[in-house]
Design a protein around this motif. Structure first.
Motif, PDB file in Angstrom:
ATOM      1  N   CYS A   1      -4.559  -0.583  -0.849  1.00  0.00           N
ATOM      2  CA  CYS A   1      -4.699  -0.275   0.569  1.00  0.00           C
ATOM      3  C   CYS A   1      -6.017  -0.852   1.088  1.00  0.00           C
ATOM      4  O   CYS A   1      -7.000  -0.955   0.353  1.00  0.00           O
ATOM      5  CB  CYS A   1      -4.655   1.235   0.800  1.00  0.00           C
TER       6      CYS A   1
ATOM      7  N   LYS B   1      -1.947   2.924  -4.429  1.00  0.00           N
ATOM      8  CA  LYS B   1      -2.937   3.327  -3.422  1.00  0.00           C
ATOM      9  C   LYS B   1      -4.200   2.494  -3.511  1.00  0.00           C
ATOM     10  O   LYS B   1      -5.052   2.557  -2.609  1.00  0.00           O
ATOM     11  CB  LYS B   1      -3.276   4.804  -3.602  1.00  0.00           C
TER      12      LYS B   1
ATOM     13  N   CYS C   1       0.848  -1.197   0.000  1.00  0.00           N
ATOM     14  CA  CYS C   1       0.000   0.000   0.000  1.00  0.00           C
ATOM     15  C   CYS C   1       0.881   1.243   0.000  1.00  0.00           C
ATOM     16  O   CYS C   1       1.731   1.415   0.865  1.00  0.00           O
ATOM     17  CB  CYS C   1      -0.906  -0.027   1.233  1.00  0.00           C
TER      18      CYS C   1
END
Length: 275
Positions: A170, A167, A141
């Motif tokens: 995540c 991202k 992440c």
């Protein structure tokens, strides 16, 4: 003796090793009909890679450079076509060799890692020396990166390793569950009958209090003012001791009257029949 930079690097290595040891791999179960969206088995949240995938039959990562001059195509959420890679392929080598298909996908999340890391394993690739090829994507992440995929190694032979920073890998926290609303059939709104004291209850309480006051005050009066002791100290003792007899006499009187009335009625009926 170790210099300060060497000591720092040693401590950093130990810290990284301990962080890896504390990272527990938790399965992330694929959602129905999805190849890239899953729910972490401990209920903490989910992953969704759909933002870094295409649905038009092409690869989101069309040409990732690898070893020996090979290039790899990768599309996390939907199979794509690249020359001879046509059948449920998610990872393809050089447009000719399937390195992972949608029939075999395993997600794992390392819950103890900071930032969050995990792996995606794609199996059922084309055979190499009697064994199916597979691809291992290790993701991290990174809130500042849209998507960065790098080939790291083919190790062992037929296993293709990639690192993915994004991202979009995540953890999506699970929504906080709210308590269910009250059932209107069992708890009607504005119902207050359960909190109202009935008239009978009020009368019972008054009667009980009156008896307590009567006995207490009467006993005190007889004990102090008249010097009565024992049962004679009870207020109106003579009345209460004779009450059962009075009740009995009253009952016999009523029964006798009823019998007399019945006898009179029978006698009148007989005289009427004689006439």
């Amino acid at each position: 003796m170790l210099a300060l930079p060497q000591v720092f690097l040693l401590l950093l290595g130990i810290a990284l090793l301990l962080s890896e040891c504390n990272a527990d791999a938790v399965p992330c179960n694929l959602k129905s009909g999805s190849f890239c969206s899953c729910d972490v088995s401990d209920g903490s949240g989910s992953l969704d890679l759909s933002a870094i995938s295409k649905s038009d039959g092409t690869a989101y990562f069309p040409s990732v450079p690898g070893s020996a001059g090979w290039h790899y195509g990768y599309n996390p959420c939907a199979p794509f076509v690249d020359k001879n890679c046509k059948d449920k392929v998610l990872v393809c080598q050089g447009g000719n060799v399937a390195c992972g298909r949608s029939d075999s996908i395993v997600f794992d999340v390392n819950k103890g890692s900071q930032p969050l890391t995990g792996t995606i394993t794609y199996g059922d690739g084309d055979a190499l020396k009697g064994k199916k090829r597979l691809t291992l994507v290790t993701f991290t992440c990174d809130a500042s990166t849209e998507a960065d995929l790098k080939f790291t190694a083919e190790n062992p032979s037929g296993t293709y390793n990639f690192d993915l920073k994004s991202k979009h890998v995540c953890l999506i926290p699970a929504p906080t569950q709210q308590p269910p609303p009250p059932n209107p059939t069992t708890q009607p709104p504005h119902r207050r009958e359960d909190n109202i004291v009935s008239l009978g209850t009020i009368l019972d309480i008054c009667l009980l209090l009156s008896m307590v006051v009567y006995v207490g005050v009467g006993f005190g009066y007889m004990y102090v003012r008249r010097g009565a002791r024992g049962k004679e100290a009870l207020p109106n003792y003579d009345f209460w001791i004779g009450l059962p007899g009075l009740v009995k006499e009253g009952a016999l009187f009523i029964v006798t009257k009823i019998r007399n009335l019945r006898g009179l009625s029978s006698s009148s009926s007989s005289q009427y029949d004689a006439l």
